[in-house]
Write a protein that holds these residues in place. Structure first.
Motif, PDB file in Angstrom:
ATOM      1  N   GLU A  54      10.455   6.739  -4.016  1.00 43.70           N
ATOM      2  CA  GLU A  54       9.995   6.333  -2.672  1.00 43.70           C
ATOM      3  C   GLU A  54       9.029   4.985  -2.486  1.00 43.70           C
ATOM      4  OE1 GLU A  54       6.478   8.936  -1.165  1.00 43.70           O
ATOM      5  OE2 GLU A  54       8.083   9.448   0.418  1.00 43.70           O
ATOM      6  N   ARG A  81      10.280   2.323   0.090  1.00 41.76           N
ATOM      7  CA  ARG A  81       9.339   2.367   1.238  1.00 41.76           C
ATOM      8  C   ARG A  81       8.369   1.069   1.170  1.00 41.76           C
ATOM      9  NH1 ARG A  81       7.173   7.969   3.669  1.00 41.76           N
ATOM     10  NH2 ARG A  81       6.651   6.516   5.299  1.00 41.76           N
ATOM     11  N   PRO A 130      -4.425   4.499   2.908  1.00 44.85           N
ATOM     12  CA  PRO A 130      -3.993   5.636   2.469  1.00 44.85           C
ATOM     13  C   PRO A 130      -2.422   5.282   2.065  1.00 44.85           C
ATOM     14  CG  PRO A 130      -4.717   6.043   4.526  1.00 44.85           C
ATOM     15  CD  PRO A 130      -4.648   4.651   4.480  1.00 44.85           C
ATOM     16  N   TRP A 131      -2.005   5.975   0.935  1.00 47.37           N
ATOM     17  CA  TRP A 131      -0.615   6.041   0.440  1.00 47.37           C
ATOM     18  C   TRP A 131       0.113   6.830   1.156  1.00 47.37           C
ATOM     19  CZ3 TRP A 131      -0.025   6.096  -5.568  1.00 47.37           C
ATOM     20  CH2 TRP A 131      -0.841   5.050  -6.268  1.00 47.37           C
ATOM     21  N   ARG A 132       1.457   6.532   1.806  1.00 45.88           N
ATOM     22  CA  ARG A 132       2.096   7.127   2.701  1.00 45.88           C
ATOM     23  C   ARG A 132       3.294   8.251   1.688  1.00 45.88           C
ATOM     24  NH1 ARG A 132       5.526   3.207   6.305  1.00 45.88           N
ATOM     25  NH2 ARG A 132       5.777   2.278   4.056  1.00 45.88           N
ATOM     26  N   THR A 133       3.471   9.367   2.072  1.00 43.48           N
ATOM     27  CA  THR A 133       4.374  10.099   1.294  1.00 43.48           C
ATOM     28  C   THR A 133       5.265  10.968   2.205  1.00 43.48           C
ATOM     29  OG1 THR A 133       5.087  11.306  -0.698  1.00 43.48           O
ATOM     30  CG2 THR A 133       3.140  11.926   0.375  1.00 43.48           C
ATOM     31  N   GLY A 134       6.609  11.265   2.029  1.00 40.39           N
ATOM     32  CA  GLY A 134       7.396  12.251   2.668  1.00 40.39           C
ATOM     33  C   GLY A 134       7.712  12.992   1.712  1.00 40.39           C
ATOM     34  N   ARG A 162       1.420  -4.064  -3.660  1.00 37.43           N
ATOM     35  CA  ARG A 162       0.745  -3.608  -2.421  1.00 37.43           C
ATOM     36  C   ARG A 162      -0.522  -3.042  -2.715  1.00 37.43           C
ATOM     37  NH1 ARG A 162       1.241   2.548  -0.682  1.00 37.43           N
ATOM     38  NH2 ARG A 162       2.158   3.122  -2.768  1.00 37.43           N
ATOM     39  N   ARG A 174       3.699   4.966  -9.729  1.00 37.82           N
ATOM     40  CA  ARG A 174       3.856   4.100  -8.490  1.00 37.82           C
ATOM     41  C   ARG A 174       3.111   2.612  -8.500  1.00 37.82           C
ATOM     42  NH1 ARG A 174       4.729   5.799  -3.052  1.00 37.82           N
ATOM     43  NH2 ARG A 174       5.674   7.841  -2.972  1.00 37.82           N
ATOM     44  N   PRO A 199      -6.431   8.258  -1.335  1.00 37.25           N
ATOM     45  CA  PRO A 199      -6.024   9.053  -0.083  1.00 37.25           C
ATOM     46  C   PRO A 199      -4.614   8.870   0.293  1.00 37.25           C
ATOM     47  CG  PRO A 199      -6.931   6.638   0.357  1.00 37.25           C
ATOM     48  CD  PRO A 199      -7.007   7.110  -1.355  1.00 37.25           C
ATOM     49  N   VAL A 200      -3.914  10.018   0.910  1.00 39.23           N
ATOM     50  CA  VAL A 200      -2.439  10.151   0.910  1.00 39.23           C
ATOM     51  C   VAL A 200      -2.262  10.681   2.649  1.00 39.23           C
ATOM     52  CG1 VAL A 200      -0.665  11.638   0.530  1.00 39.23           C
ATOM     53  CG2 VAL A 200      -2.131  10.784  -1.372  1.00 39.23           C
ATOM     54  N   ILE A 201      -1.393  10.023   3.231  1.00 41.48           N
ATOM     55  CA  ILE A 201      -0.720  10.386   4.620  1.00 41.48           C
ATOM     56  C   ILE A 201       0.692  10.966   4.116  1.00 41.48           C
ATOM     57  CG2 ILE A 201       0.014   9.841   6.533  1.00 41.48           C
ATOM     58  CD1 ILE A 201      -2.138   7.788   6.730  1.00 41.48           C
ATOM     59  N   TYR A 202       0.779  12.282   4.620  1.00 37.72           N
ATOM     60  CA  TYR A 202       2.093  12.865   4.501  1.00 37.72           C
ATOM     61  C   TYR A 202       2.908  12.717   5.857  1.00 37.72           C
ATOM     62  CZ  TYR A 202       5.717  16.495   4.179  1.00 37.72           C
ATOM     63  OH  TYR A 202       6.710  17.020   4.153  1.00 37.72           O
ATOM     64  N   ASP A 203       3.901  12.043   5.810  1.00 39.86           N
ATOM     65  CA  ASP A 203       4.735  12.042   7.205  1.00 39.86           C
ATOM     66  C   ASP A 203       6.221  12.362   6.815  1.00 39.86           C
ATOM     67  OD1 ASP A 203       5.677  10.174   5.364  1.00 39.86           O
ATOM     68  OD2 ASP A 203       5.364   8.232   6.701  1.00 39.86           O
ATOM     69  N   GLY A 204       6.383  13.532   5.929  1.00 41.54           N
ATOM     70  CA  GLY A 204       7.659  14.237   5.693  1.00 41.54           C
ATOM     71  C   GLY A 204       8.037  15.216   6.570  1.00 41.54           C
TER      72      GLY A 204
END
Lengths: 255, 255, 255, 255
Positions: free
Chosen positions: B230, B234, A3-7, B239, B74, D243-248
């Motif tokens: 980002e 990051r 998965p791509w991370r984003t904040g 990648r 991206r 797919p995305v993971i949010y970590d903000g």
């Protein structure tokens, strides 16, 4: 696939959150400029910071149809009438090192200068004198100083006055002014141009150097879109006739 | 070569004027959003109009890294680390008919619907019912209605409430709501999506249909620049590993 | 995430296969033009087909620095000295409907005309006469016919002679010639331009209409890259000075 | 406005000349690859040179849908169904320093290495050893050496064999092989990758370093156009679901 991370932004079926704020709250209580600040810094700006960022975005928003970004966008619009986004993208692509990109180099120089001053216990004036001397030794142009048209860019004075009056001016503005003085002593009287002024203020607003370039792009896209619309509504397709002189080889035969 | 005509921006050694206003006055007294309005309409907006344009620009500014504009930006940033403008331009290019471009189609439909109502002395309700019926006959999708995720887009409700509370809502908002009701009768309950809502309000703010698309681009560029930063700060270069299945011809020899 | 399907290229640690052929075999036994044909049609061309595709790619490869694709690329190169790909991409973006894009419209017209002839048992001459009559009724321009400079484009004659001599000319060439004759009867003497000629031959080579546009892009990218290099090696940054006339509002004050 | 100078292409009402050759002669007697060589070097290549340039263009023409250039083009095509040129341009923009751009760095290294050898009377082996030692000291990666997938790129072997068999291999190929040997001694066994191989051969063919990057773009555009067509003909709009993971920051209120 990982998965791509984003904040930055997340959403579910009911809501969208930008840096943790519900987008509908931002729509009702914030301005676009505050949202630009939020997207890049993760916090909403104070009122004084917002005023400075607005001034920067306005200051770079347009410079007429002959600027490379506008000219490239108009020529693409002239050959490509059905794709507005193609013309805007061409305008973005023209914003390289020679057009608008000086902000990136200039912010990097400010970062380096302030870091050197702190590390070696120098005043910003001493660090600026050293930066000018180094550039002369290495025969590099100093970014942010000098302009081909304006002797003193009117936008520079306004940005610096606003930054001081609103308590935003700090090391960035101080370093650029020290640099101008050092350049005046060692080279000749040179104005701080718009790239230099916005770099100084963006540094004091807490933006990273690369973001300086991106802020220029965000502001100028506003003008490029207006240039593209004017091309579409006032001009015919394929209207540009650039005069050309050919100085290559004369007609020759294939063996 | 014929000079290029422009009515947007002019400058001399001392000043830059956007639509007749000295840029340094705009920097001190206007916001970026007001300048966007000025660039496209030739006048500064009233306070209520400014609030709506801000809400629209914020509402479209970002939707996470998986939106086509952010994902394209991206991936370009991943292969191209030295040119931020290349990544932003790729993001702009993804804003076509299927992503963000519905605003253009939707504003055109509103223009046509309101024009038909005026020409034929119909109510907006009647014109909307006809638009739905025509789309069904021609098996076209109605722009601005329906959404793959949200049953009711939260941004739609906020935009319409703001438009009504500030006296900006006129024929555009009325037509889109009539269209939704007609769709409900003739097809099924369908929400007005963000493209439909911003089209209605942009129409009421006096923007041309093509400009609807450009306003989407201006707003989304803010988010795309943050996504690009980002990615750079990051993630590692190259990648992205998209899984692939090959279903083409098996290995074969050249004769 | 769903894997992406592809029937074009696959690779493992040891080999890369394009449409089933080992790329190292292609490198040793094929030409780039044959590979372009292979990528788009899934088979290698006969010698005669290859000759025609070479002629088309050469015929569109460059038309000087004032063509929109070259001019846009040069202006971007002038503002952006560090990103060659940005300049080439701007050139690609200029290839829209008005510049190079006529091939797409023209191939679609040929497809439609040949399909009508087959379906209704008409001769290609009858189908062409109908296409001209329809365009006149609907006040549309006919794609592929007429040119602002050349009375008869020299490339058209050569392409058609090559197509006939090599047995490649079929319905596409026949339809375009019938169209020209019908246009001559119903409108006035009009040459088949390069877009029309390459559309006819690309149709006879078995390419889809959208691919016509892409073949134009592949060919012209060769010239755009040469224009970009010439800009970089011969010219200074920011050299373009387009003359501008401002006819917008006079200076005015903000209230 | 100053006319633009060009030594590439000129045209009048009757003819178009590329580097002095009538384009209709080129169409009948040359190949596209020969025209690419002509556009960039001002002369037609010998048969052996043409074979090597064909091999290079084929070798880089496609690497599947997951390469950044293809992936960016496909995502733009997915959001933008009406503008093929937008998707191709996004693919071009992905060819930066990390993807395809190594050729530029590698050709520059070869130029520098050969120049050092000549100036200081060193053998190419000695110059290569020094280049490896310098890179180690400065902790730089050596361009053209190493590959994340292939232990030995099959395209490298074929290019070098062809270059030797056809008498094209000279200082460029010799320097890259010396570099590989020096890297083997000082670092570890590392293959010459495709960027290194094509850089060596392009140098021996007489191309400037920047042109190495452009040749990669010309070749890869062929594959990108095929990827774009496959996206359009096989896939639905907006199909990509990354797919995305949010970590903000968590949800928070505006004050």
């Amino acid at each position: 696939m990982e998965p791509w991370r984003t904040g930055i932004t997340t959403s579910d079926e009911k809501s969208i959150f930008i840096r943790g704020y519900d987008v509908t709250s931002l729509m009702q209580q914030a301005t676009f400029t505050e949202t630009i600040f939020l997207l890049h810094q993760g916090r909403l700006p104070a009122k004084e910071e917002r005023a400075l960022l607005d001034a920067i975005l306005i200051g770079v928003s347009d410079h007429g149809p002959a600027a490379p970004s506008a000219a490239a966008a108009r020529i693409v619009a002239s050959g490509n009438r059905r794709s507005l986004e193609a013309a805007v993208a061409a305008g973005v692509l023209a914003m390289g090192d020679a057009h608008g990109g000086a902000a990136l180099d200039c912010m990097q120089m400010i970062c380096d200068g302030v870091a050197v001053a702190r590390r070696e216990g120098l005043s910003l004036q001493e660090a600026a004198r050293r930066a000018v001397a180094d550039a002369r030794t290495e025969k590099r142009r100093l970014p942010g100083i000098g302009h081909r048209v304006h002797t003193e860019d009117p936008r520079t004075r306004v940005l610096f006055e606003m930054a001081r009056a609103r308590g935003v001016a700090r090391d960035g503005v101080a370093f650029m002014q020290a640099l101008q003085e050092a350049a005046c002593d060692q080279i000749r009287a040179l104005p701080i141009n718009i790239d230099g002024a916005l770099s100084a203020v963006l540094y004091d607003l807490g933006f990273l150097p690369s973001v300086g370039k991106l802020i220029f792009i965000i502001g100028r896209v506003a003008g490029v879109t207006a240039q593209v619309m004017e091309e579409h509504t006032r001009e015919k397709p394929m209207r540009v006739r650039i005069p050309v002189i050919y100085d290559g080889p004369p007609p020759r035969d294939m063996k």
